[in-house]
Write an enzyme that holds these catalytic residues in place. Structure first.
Site, short mmCIF file in Angstrom:
data_model
loop_
_atom_site.label_atom_id
_atom_site.label_comp_id
_atom_site.label_asym_id
_atom_site.label_seq_id
_atom_site.Cartn_x
_atom_site.Cartn_y
_atom_site.Cartn_z
N ILE A 3 0.93 -0.84 -0.16
CA ILE A 3 0.26 0.01 0.27
C ILE A 3 0.97 0.98 -0.18
O ILE A 3 1.59 1.82 0.80
CB ILE A 3 -0.56 -0.30 1.14
N SER A 4 0.89 2.14 -0.68
CA SER A 4 1.71 3.17 -0.70
C SER A 4 1.49 3.97 -0.30
O SER A 4 0.28 4.10 0.99
CB SER A 4 1.03 4.77 -2.07
N GLN A 5 2.64 4.95 0.58
CA GLN A 5 3.11 5.43 1.60
C GLN A 5 1.22 6.77 1.63
O GLN A 5 1.59 6.51 -0.04
CB GLN A 5 4.07 6.28 1.54
#
Ligand code: SAH
Length: 224
Positions: free
Chosen positions: A61-63
């Site tokens: 999951i992206s930052q």
């Protein structure tokens, strides 16, 4: 939600603001989307920290800062029809769904796609259409209906040198695309704009590290 969770949320939003996210609608959407709902139990404690987290199948999951930066760069309106490539867990999709008219999203890992679609349904985000497939080919014609062209396109996996041609073709004239470009030695988030003549990179937004865009639906046993 308990007080501790609310505090964690507010802390993240303040951190994003400090790091340069000024668009109040983007910050509002990120405050509303429960990021903890999108991550595995093992990392729930860190769901409101500003960092990328593992979601299985070797994907992440992206930052939050990267999600916010990509979303802000697209200058979304509630009239926009958006194509997203790389649904992953569906977190970025949910943020987009709060800000535009409709999101079309494609993921090549079937189990991830299914889980993401379920989460988006559970959260009652009814303006999302999710599909398992190869997003490099763009949104397919379905039942004789074309959804392309899109006002905005967001790609959350890295292209080696330039955006896939099919995606450039599916962008509306006057539209914008945000996409990480580069190989293992470094990627940069690039903003493209399409005019009547051509699509050009207009801005290098920030250095990033995404998983690569890969062709075709992932086989069940694909190594991460
Ligand atoms: N948007 C996510 C992060 C996605 S990670 C978030 O909100 O956190 C990148 C995802 O892109 C991975 O799940 C990967 O499987 C997917 N992907 C890579 N190449 C793809 C392709 N050609 N079509 C669709 N999805 C792709």
């Amino acid at each position: 939600m308990n007080t501790q969770d609310i505090n964690k949320r507010i802390r993240l939003i303040m951190e994003l603001r400090k790091k340069g996210i000024t668009d109040a609608s983007v910050l509002g959407a990120m405050e509303r989307v429960p990021r903890d709902y999108f991550v595995p139990d093992a990392v729930k404690d860190q769901a409101w920290d500003d960092m990328a987290l593992p979601i299985g199948r070797g994907q992440t999951i992206s930052q939050p800062l990267v999600v916010a930066t990509m979303t802000q760069a697209l200058k979304l309106s509630d009239q926009d029809k958006v194509l997203e490539i790389g649904t992953g867990c569906g977190y970025q999709t949910a943020v987009l769904a709060h800000l535009c008219r409709r999101v079309y999203t494609i993921e090549r890992h079937k189990p991830l796609q299914k889980a993401a679609q379920q989460r988006l349904e559970d959260l009652k985000l009814r303006n999302v259409t999710a599909l398992a497939g190869d997003g490099m080919k763009g949104w397919p014609t379905m039942h004789g209906i074309d959804q392309a062209p899109f006002d905005k396109i967001i790609v959350t996996a890295a292209a080696r040198e330039k955006p896939p041609q099919k995606l450039l073709d599916q962008l509306k004239i006057g539209g914008m695309m945000i996409i990480p470009v580069g190989g293992e030695d470094g990627q940069v988030l690039k903003l493209y704009k399409k005019d009547a003549v051509e699509t050009t990179a207009v801005k290098d937004v920030m250095p990033v590290r995404f998983v690569p865009l890969l062709p075709d639906i992932a086989p069940d046993d694909e190594a991460a």
